[in-house]
Design an enzyme around this catalytic site. Structure first.
Site, PDB file in Angstrom:
ATOM      1  CE  LYS A   6      -8.038   3.824  -0.788  1.00 41.52           C
ATOM      2  NZ  LYS A   6      -7.814   4.800  -1.695  1.00 41.52           N
ATOM      3  CG  LEU A  31       1.640  10.979  -4.401  1.00 45.47           C
ATOM      4  CD1 LEU A  31       0.649  10.973  -3.697  1.00 45.47           C
ATOM      5  CD2 LEU A  31       1.729  12.102  -5.178  1.00 45.47           C
ATOM      6  CG  ASN A  36       4.714   4.949  -8.404  1.00 49.97           C
ATOM      7  OD1 ASN A  36       3.858   4.272  -8.976  1.00 49.97           O
ATOM      8  ND2 ASN A  36       4.872   4.726  -6.893  1.00 49.97           N
ATOM      9  CG  LEU A  37       4.350   5.066 -14.859  1.00 45.81           C
ATOM     10  CD1 LEU A  37       5.274   5.200 -16.119  1.00 45.81           C
ATOM     11  CD2 LEU A  37       3.010   4.920 -15.278  1.00 45.81           C
ATOM     12  CB  SER A  47     -12.305   1.587  -0.455  1.00 46.03           C
ATOM     13  OG  SER A  47     -12.629   0.537  -0.342  1.00 46.03           O
ATOM     14  CE1 TYR A  87      -6.782   0.267  -0.923  1.00 47.18           C
ATOM     15  CE2 TYR A  87      -8.568  -1.135  -0.354  1.00 47.18           C
ATOM     16  CZ  TYR A  87      -7.971  -0.086  -1.096  1.00 47.18           C
ATOM     17  OH  TYR A  87      -8.933   0.614  -1.795  1.00 47.18           O
TER      18      TYR A  87
END
Length: 339
Positions: free
Chosen positions: A153, A60, A33-34, A125, A149
């Site tokens: 994950k 997404l 999506n930049l 990660s 964050y």
């Protein structure tokens, strides 16, 4: 496997992985999506490889258009990088992180399953090891995290484990990487964070180029050899090659599985070690000051990457000096990043 969908393929790690995929003659389809990257990355990928990735500007969370991508292309496997990734920002806007990272992944998995695409390499990660595990980190350690964050994950890894238990056709590599730095040796591609960098190396390079006055080193009284925090740094090109190795392992699997792999150098460097290596590589002095520790930071962590070496035939090849040289080569040639 021939056609690979790369989500988040214009990001720092995703773009370097696209280069390595194209160099090895995979057909690459990128969705991004930049929101944290530049469309110029696609031009640089083509310039480096003399090949083009097929690109869709797409989130997404946009399920109908993501499904169209699967209908248009005979996708064999997915490398899933897409997601918000700033630890500090995630503590301020946790709901947006959970919505974007978790819901986006669930949409992707649902469409993959519908189209019988079960090969997946997931960008995880080292944050999944939390604060309490001993070092070096080994894949079988219990997982936890101290930030929203990091928890995304951990939760996505659990999604994937549960998906496999319910449907043994899933064939998944969970790549837990440590601190990616450096840039493509051409100087055409590198790390270009929005705003103030969250990571050490782009902050150092921005001080060197004159965009920042000085580097704040958070904590000078850790129980390490020089008092600054120690981390496991890995060149982004080594990391990109790890994804190719993981894809090839999935293709060879006679029995599908879910396997986690640490991708790291297996040793740590302190913040001051990195600063000194950069000063040598760039022939530049870096102005820095010691600041108070940040909440949640730990003294040191690094990987045990034995499993990746034994099962993926992967290990780091590029030194800290090369990481610093390539990071400065990128920044000096692109003082304003991709702008």
């Amino acid at each position: 496997m021939k056609t690979i969908l790369v989500t988040g393929g214009t990001g720092f790690i995703g773009s370097h992985t696209c280069i390595e995929l194209l160099k090895q003659d995979y057909d690459v389809v990128v969705v991004d999506n930049l929101c944290n990257s530049s469309p110029l990355v696609l031009e640089r990928i083509a310039q480096i490889t003399s090949k083009k990735a097929t690109f869709y500007k797409l989130d997404l969370l946009d399920k109908p258009n993501l499904e169209n991508v699967f209908q248009k292309h005979p996708i064999d496997a997915v490398i899933h990088f897409a997601g918000l990734k700033a630890v500090g920002e995630s503590t301020k806007t946790p709901l947006s992180y959970y919505h974007n990272n978790l819901t986006g992944t669930l949409v992707l998995l649902d469409i993959m399953q519908k189209h019988h695409v079960f090969n997946l390499v997931f960008s995880s990660s080292a944050t999944v090891y939390g604060e309490n595990n001993p070092i070096p980190y080994i894949e079988h350690f219990p997982l936890s995290s101290t930030s929203p964050y990091g928890r995304t994950k951990v939760m996505i890894e659990q999604f994937l484990q549960d998906a496999f238990k319910a449907d043994s056709r899933w064939n998944i590599s969970l790549l837990r990487y440590f601190n990616p730095v450096g840039a493509h040796p051409s100087g055409l591609m590198g790390e270009d964070p929005n705003g103030i960098p969250n990571n050490l190396m782009p902050f150092i390079t921005q001080v060197a180029i004159g965009k920042r006055d000085k580097l704040n080193i958070f904590g000078g009284d850790y129980p390490t050899h020089d008092g600054t925090g120690v981390r496991d740094y890995i060149h982004v090109v080594d990391l990109a090659l790890g994804h190719i190795k993981a894809l090839k392992k999935l293709a060879l699997n006679k029995t599908p599985s879910v396997e986690a792999y640490n991708l790291g150098a297996g040793k740590g460097y302190s913040v001051l070690d990195v600063v000194k290596a950069f000063e040598k590589a760039a022939a530049k002095k870096i102005c820095y000051q010691i600041a108070p520790r940040r909440e949640g930071d730990i003294a040191e962590f690094y990987a045990d990457s034995t499993k990746a070496k034994n099962e993926l035939n992967w290990q780091v090849e590029l030194s800290l000096e090369q990481m610093c040289h390539d990071a400065w080569n990128w920044q000096s040639k692109n003082p304003n990043g991709y702008q």
